[in-house]
Design a protein around this motif. Structure first.
Motif, PDB file in Angstrom:
ATOM      1  N   ILE A 188      -1.233  12.625  13.505  1.00  0.00           N
ATOM      2  CA  ILE A 188      -0.095  12.322  12.652  1.00  0.00           C
ATOM      3  C   ILE A 188      -0.595  12.167  11.221  1.00  0.00           C
ATOM      4  O   ILE A 188      -1.619  11.522  10.984  1.00  0.00           O
ATOM      5  N   ALA A 189       0.103  12.772  10.277  1.00  0.00           N
ATOM      6  CA  ALA A 189      -0.278  12.687   8.867  1.00  0.00           C
ATOM      7  C   ALA A 189       0.058  11.315   8.313  1.00  0.00           C
ATOM      8  O   ALA A 189       1.049  10.700   8.702  1.00  0.00           O
ATOM      9  N   CYS A 190      -0.778  10.848   7.401  1.00  0.00           N
ATOM     10  CA  CYS A 190      -0.517   9.555   6.744  1.00  0.00           C
ATOM     11  C   CYS A 190       0.878   9.553   6.117  1.00  0.00           C
ATOM     12  O   CYS A 190       1.599   8.556   6.189  1.00  0.00           O
ATOM     13  N   SER A 191       1.256  10.658   5.519  1.00  0.00           N
ATOM     14  CA  SER A 191       2.549  10.740   4.826  1.00  0.00           C
ATOM     15  C   SER A 191       3.742  10.647   5.774  1.00  0.00           C
ATOM     16  O   SER A 191       4.852  10.370   5.347  1.00  0.00           O
ATOM     17  N   ARG A 192       3.502  10.851   7.046  1.00  0.00           N
ATOM     18  CA  ARG A 192       4.598  10.798   8.029  1.00  0.00           C
ATOM     19  C   ARG A 192       4.985   9.364   8.392  1.00  0.00           C
ATOM     20  O   ARG A 192       6.073   9.121   8.907  1.00  0.00           O
ATOM     21  N   VAL A 193       4.087   8.437   8.120  1.00  0.00           N
ATOM     22  CA  VAL A 193       4.358   7.028   8.410  1.00  0.00           C
ATOM     23  C   VAL A 193       5.158   6.466   7.251  1.00  0.00           C
ATOM     24  O   VAL A 193       4.702   6.453   6.115  1.00  0.00           O
ATOM     25  N   GLY A 194       6.370   6.052   7.535  1.00  0.00           N
ATOM     26  CA  GLY A 194       7.272   5.587   6.485  1.00  0.00           C
ATOM     27  C   GLY A 194       7.256   4.091   6.284  1.00  0.00           C
ATOM     28  O   GLY A 194       8.152   3.402   6.750  1.00  0.00           O
ATOM     29  N   LEU A 195       6.228   3.591   5.606  1.00  0.00           N
ATOM     30  CA  LEU A 195       6.168   2.163   5.308  1.00  0.00           C
ATOM     31  C   LEU A 195       6.715   1.915   3.907  1.00  0.00           C
ATOM     32  O   LEU A 195       6.508   2.726   3.009  1.00  0.00           O
ATOM     33  N   PRO A 196       7.368   0.777   3.707  1.00  0.00           N
ATOM     34  CA  PRO A 196       7.904   0.452   2.381  1.00  0.00           C
ATOM     35  C   PRO A 196       6.835  -0.156   1.468  1.00  0.00           C
ATOM     36  O   PRO A 196       6.968  -1.280   0.995  1.00  0.00           O
ATOM     37  N   VAL A 197       5.747   0.592   1.269  1.00  0.00           N
ATOM     38  CA  VAL A 197       4.639   0.130   0.437  1.00  0.00           C
ATOM     39  C   VAL A 197       4.215   1.270  -0.483  1.00  0.00           C
ATOM     40  O   VAL A 197       4.563   2.434  -0.253  1.00  0.00           O
ATOM     41  N   SER A 198       3.434   0.936  -1.504  1.00  0.00           N
ATOM     42  CA  SER A 198       2.938   1.963  -2.419  1.00  0.00           C
ATOM     43  C   SER A 198       1.927   2.858  -1.702  1.00  0.00           C
ATOM     44  O   SER A 198       1.373   2.487  -0.657  1.00  0.00           O
ATOM     45  N   LYS A 199       1.672   4.008  -2.298  1.00  0.00           N
ATOM     46  CA  LYS A 199       0.713   4.946  -1.714  1.00  0.00           C
ATOM     47  C   LYS A 199      -0.674   4.326  -1.631  1.00  0.00           C
ATOM     48  O   LYS A 199      -1.381   4.503  -0.636  1.00  0.00           O
ATOM     49  N   SER A 200      -1.064   3.559  -2.652  1.00  0.00           N
ATOM     50  CA  SER A 200      -2.397   2.946  -2.633  1.00  0.00           C
ATOM     51  C   SER A 200      -2.502   1.886  -1.531  1.00  0.00           C
ATOM     52  O   SER A 200      -3.550   1.757  -0.886  1.00  0.00           O
ATOM     53  N   THR A 201      -1.418   1.149  -1.290  1.00  0.00           N
ATOM     54  CA  THR A 201      -1.428   0.157  -0.211  1.00  0.00           C
ATOM     55  C   THR A 201      -1.491   0.847   1.140  1.00  0.00           C
ATOM     56  O   THR A 201      -2.225   0.409   2.036  1.00  0.00           O
ATOM     57  N   LEU A 202      -0.757   1.936   1.294  1.00  0.00           N
ATOM     58  CA  LEU A 202      -0.792   2.691   2.544  1.00  0.00           C
ATOM     59  C   LEU A 202      -2.204   3.231   2.793  1.00  0.00           C
ATOM     60  O   LEU A 202      -2.727   3.129   3.905  1.00  0.00           O
TER      61      LEU A 202
END
Length: 116
Positions: free
Chosen positions: A47-61
């Motif tokens: 699974i791609a990191c971008s597919r995980v929809g967390l309500p956080v900034s890209k750097s936090t993800l």
């Protein structure tokens, strides 16, 4: 954990280097636990990191994925420009039998119990 020589290669602990306290630390954060639950749903697939929809900034993800990788919970590889992730289930089950399944069951039960 040996540093990779290729910048597109990410450092991962070997099975022998995975420590229980690092795994428990990685799984103790609600956002990282959510990532692990989503990756676990795609068992056997990446699974791609971008597919995980967390309500956080890209750097936090990115930070959350790094903690999961460095603890030995996730395996990450580049596929083109995307970082792809999969659970290191075989390693975790061999080292800590039942831990991952127990954590995932408990997280699911909590999600159901706490749902609005």
């Amino acid at each position: 954990m040996a540093a990779p020589t290729n910048p597109r290669e990410l450092a991962h602990p070997t099975r022998a280097e995975i420590r229980l306290e690092a795994v428990l630390h990685a799984l103790s954060d609600p956002q990282r636990l959510r990532i692990v639950r989503e990756v676990a749903e795609m068992e056997g697939e990446e699974i791609a990191c971008s597919r995980v929809g967390l309500p956080v900034s890209k750097s936090t993800l990115t930070h959350h994925f790094r903690v999961l990788r460095e603890s030995g919970v996730l395996q990450q590889v580049y596929r083109g420009t995307a970082k792809m992730n999969r659970l290191r289930r075989e390693d975790l089950d061999a080292l800590f039998p039942g831990l991952l399944d127990g954590v995932l069951r408990a997280a699911e039960a909590q999600a159901v119990r706490c749902a609005p």
